[in-house]
Design a protein around this motif. Structure first.
Motif, PDB file in Angstrom:
ATOM      1  N   TYR A   1       0.816  -1.214   0.000  1.00 47.33           N
ATOM      2  CA  TYR A   1       0.000   0.000   0.000  1.00 47.33           C
ATOM      3  C   TYR A   1       0.845   1.257   0.000  1.00 47.33           C
ATOM      4  O   TYR A   1       0.344   2.350   0.079  1.00 47.33           O
ATOM      5  CB  TYR A   1      -0.933   0.006   1.220  1.00 47.33           C
TER       6      TYR A   1
ATOM      7  N   ARG B   1      -0.522   4.139  -6.984  1.00 43.58           N
ATOM      8  CA  ARG B   1      -0.967   3.130  -7.956  1.00 43.58           C
ATOM      9  C   ARG B   1      -2.346   3.531  -8.462  1.00 43.58           C
ATOM     10  O   ARG B   1      -3.065   4.285  -7.804  1.00 43.58           O
ATOM     11  CB  ARG B   1      -1.029   1.741  -7.295  1.00 43.58           C
TER      12      ARG B   1
ATOM     13  N   GLU C   1     -11.906  -1.123  -5.839  1.00 37.18           N
ATOM     14  CA  GLU C   1     -12.056   0.285  -5.433  1.00 37.18           C
ATOM     15  C   GLU C   1     -12.942   1.031  -6.442  1.00 37.18           C
ATOM     16  O   GLU C   1     -13.737   1.894  -6.064  1.00 37.18           O
ATOM     17  CB  GLU C   1     -10.673   0.937  -5.332  1.00 37.18           C
TER      18      GLU C   1
ATOM     19  N   GLY D   1      -8.754   2.728   8.106  1.00 37.46           N
ATOM     20  CA  GLY D   1      -7.608   1.988   7.548  1.00 37.46           C
ATOM     21  C   GLY D   1      -7.300   2.533   6.164  1.00 37.46           C
ATOM     22  O   GLY D   1      -7.165   1.788   5.193  1.00 37.46           O
TER      23      GLY D   1
ATOM     24  N   GLU E   1      -6.110   6.162  10.299  1.00 37.35           N
ATOM     25  CA  GLU E   1      -5.010   5.251   9.976  1.00 37.35           C
ATOM     26  C   GLU E   1      -4.130   5.082  11.211  1.00 37.35           C
ATOM     27  O   GLU E   1      -3.851   6.037  11.926  1.00 37.35           O
ATOM     28  CB  GLU E   1      -4.217   5.815   8.777  1.00 37.35           C
TER      29      GLU E   1
ATOM     30  N   PHE F   1       2.237   6.298   6.902  1.00 33.07           N
ATOM     31  CA  PHE F   1       1.322   6.526   5.775  1.00 33.07           C
ATOM     32  C   PHE F   1       0.730   7.930   5.822  1.00 33.07           C
ATOM     33  O   PHE F   1       0.549   8.582   4.797  1.00 33.07           O
ATOM     34  CB  PHE F   1       0.183   5.503   5.780  1.00 33.07           C
TER      35      PHE F   1
ATOM     36  N   GLY G   1      -5.203   6.840  14.554  1.00 33.00           N
ATOM     37  CA  GLY G   1      -5.974   6.155  15.584  1.00 33.00           C
ATOM     38  C   GLY G   1      -6.151   4.692  15.243  1.00 33.00           C
ATOM     39  O   GLY G   1      -5.793   4.237  14.151  1.00 33.00           O
TER      40      GLY G   1
ATOM     41  N   GLY H   1     -10.443  -3.859   3.545  1.00 34.67           N
ATOM     42  CA  GLY H   1      -9.235  -4.636   3.839  1.00 34.67           C
ATOM     43  C   GLY H   1      -8.778  -4.519   5.272  1.00 34.67           C
ATOM     44  O   GLY H   1      -7.591  -4.718   5.549  1.00 34.67           O
TER      45      GLY H   1
ATOM     46  N   PHE I   1      -8.975  -8.397  12.423  1.00 35.30           N
ATOM     47  CA  PHE I   1      -9.427  -8.689  13.785  1.00 35.30           C
ATOM     48  C   PHE I   1     -10.004 -10.096  13.873  1.00 35.30           C
ATOM     49  O   PHE I   1     -10.836 -10.495  13.055  1.00 35.30           O
ATOM     50  CB  PHE I   1     -10.477  -7.661  14.217  1.00 35.30           C
TER      51      PHE I   1
HETATM   52  C1  LIG Z   1      -4.844  -4.041   4.058  1.00 33.39           C
HETATM   53  S1  LIG Z   1      -4.553  -2.309   4.167  1.00 33.39           S
HETATM   54  C2  LIG Z   1      -5.944  -1.659   3.286  1.00 33.39           C
HETATM   55  C3  LIG Z   1      -5.714  -0.263   2.788  1.00 33.39           C
HETATM   56  C4  LIG Z   1      -6.868   0.322   1.977  1.00 33.39           C
HETATM   57  N1  LIG Z   1      -8.044   0.545   2.816  1.00 33.39           N
HETATM   58  C5  LIG Z   1      -7.192  -0.582   0.813  1.00 33.39           C
HETATM   59  O1  LIG Z   1      -8.299  -1.128   0.757  1.00 33.39           O
HETATM   60  O2  LIG Z   1      -6.322  -0.712  -0.073  1.00 33.39           O
HETATM   61  C6  LIG Z   1      -4.962  -2.024   5.841  1.00 33.39           C
HETATM   62  C7  LIG Z   1      -4.694  -0.593   6.268  1.00 33.39           C
HETATM   63  O3  LIG Z   1      -5.221  -0.455   7.590  1.00 33.39           O
HETATM   64  C8  LIG Z   1      -4.207   0.030   8.463  1.00 33.39           C
HETATM   65  N2  LIG Z   1      -4.450  -0.589   9.773  1.00 33.39           N
HETATM   66  C9  LIG Z   1      -4.124  -1.834  10.190  1.00 33.39           C
HETATM   67  N3  LIG Z   1      -4.545  -2.053  11.451  1.00 33.39           N
HETATM   68  C10 LIG Z   1      -5.176  -0.897  11.820  1.00 33.39           C
HETATM   69  C11 LIG Z   1      -5.837  -0.500  13.006  1.00 33.39           C
HETATM   70  N4  LIG Z   1      -5.932  -1.316  14.066  1.00 33.39           N
HETATM   71  N5  LIG Z   1      -6.368   0.734  13.056  1.00 33.39           N
HETATM   72  C12 LIG Z   1      -6.282   1.592  11.993  1.00 33.39           C
HETATM   73  N6  LIG Z   1      -5.663   1.277  10.837  1.00 33.39           N
HETATM   74  C13 LIG Z   1      -5.116   0.038  10.752  1.00 33.39           C
HETATM   75  C14 LIG Z   1      -2.888  -0.406   7.833  1.00 33.39           C
HETATM   76  O4  LIG Z   1      -1.809   0.401   8.266  1.00 33.39           O
HETATM   77  C15 LIG Z   1      -3.219  -0.242   6.351  1.00 33.39           C
HETATM   78  O5  LIG Z   1      -3.015   1.076   5.916  1.00 33.39           O
END
Ligand SMILES: C[S@@+](CC[C@H](N)C(=O)[O-])C[C@H]1O[C@@H](n2cnc3c(N)ncnc32)[C@H](O)[C@@H]1O
Length: 234
Positions: free
Chosen positions: A11, A15, A21, A44, A67, A72, A90, A108, A113
């Protein structure tokens, strides 16, 4: 609530939009008018890339991201400022519910969890009356919940989460008993082939003899991807 996921290297580069999306944008276009001023949160959101794409479609939306990883946030800051996109740092498992959003997106991230229901409850608490929460992820069409821990030797961060997939029926049962929230699923199947990558955490597609395309995640698991649409009905 266990979660540990560091597979974010994919990520970190600019891109074009992926097909899921693009479909998310189509979904939003069916929900919102082009001049909508509603408040939208992307949980996220990585560096805010998707939110910036949304800005080019919805000039007046009030766009927010959440995020965990400050790397990022800093990476996208200049472009986000220019696009009027605000990113908060957060944790998705404890989102501040004093601010309400009309639309919440989570792509994603739910699969990170092991136990999705408290996470979804937290997100629904942040949703305004009649608001909509769209979650893109893994939703098993068969009535089986899975929690998978994996270790990626290509990009090793120890044992990680990120492939949790509860069944669609489990969500329907949970929210059916709870009431006040409707649940719908829209399947996602890419209309093109995705090749295997050297990084085994990247999803790819295979085709059955009849030409049906299947998504393989986690290197070897065929799974149902799609959108879970939760609507608050009050
Ligand atoms: C798999 S990526 C998905 C990114 C984007 N939403 C996508 O669909 O391409 C997961 C994103 O969530 C963030 N992330 C992971 N755990 C998180 C948490 N507990 N709270 C907030 N963000 C989190 C990661 O840093 C990453 O940027």
């Amino acid at each position: 609530m266990y979660s540990h996921n560091k597979q974010t290297r994919v990520y970190t580069q600019g891109r074009p939009l992926k097909s899921h999306e693009q479909k998310m944008i189509e979904l939003l276009k069916s929900e919102l008018s082009q001049d909508s001023k509603e408040k939208l949160l992307d949980i996220g959101c990585s560096d805010g890339m998707f939110l910036r794409h949304l800005r080019s479609e919805f000039a007046s939306l009030d766009l927010w991201g959440l995020e965990l990883d400050d790397k990022f946030i800093q990476q996208g800051k200049a472009q986000n400022d220019q696009a009027g996109v605000q990113i908060m740092q957060g944790d998705a498992s404890s989102v501040d519910s004093s601010t309400k959003y009309d639309v919440i997106l989570a792509s994603g991230i739910l699969s990170v969890f092991d136990e999705p229901f408290p996470i979804l409850e937290g997100w629904l608490n942040c949703l305004a009356s009649n608001g909509i929460l769209i979650v893109f992820g893994y939703f098993n069409e068969r009535d089986l919940d899975t929690r998978i821990h994996y270790r990626n030797h290509f990009d090793d961060h120890g044992w990680e989460t990120g492939l949790t997939a509860y069944s669609q029926k489990a969500y329907q049962k949970y929210f059916g008993e709870k009431g006040q929230v409707s649940v719908d699923f829209i399947p996602f199947v890419p209309d093109f082939d995705i090749q295997e990558d050297e990084n085994p955490i990247r999803s790819y597609t295979v085709q059955t003899k009849s030409g049906k395309r299947l998504i393989v995640i986690g290197g070897h698991i065929i799974c149902n991807m799609g959108y879970m649409i939760l609507r608050k009905q009050n």
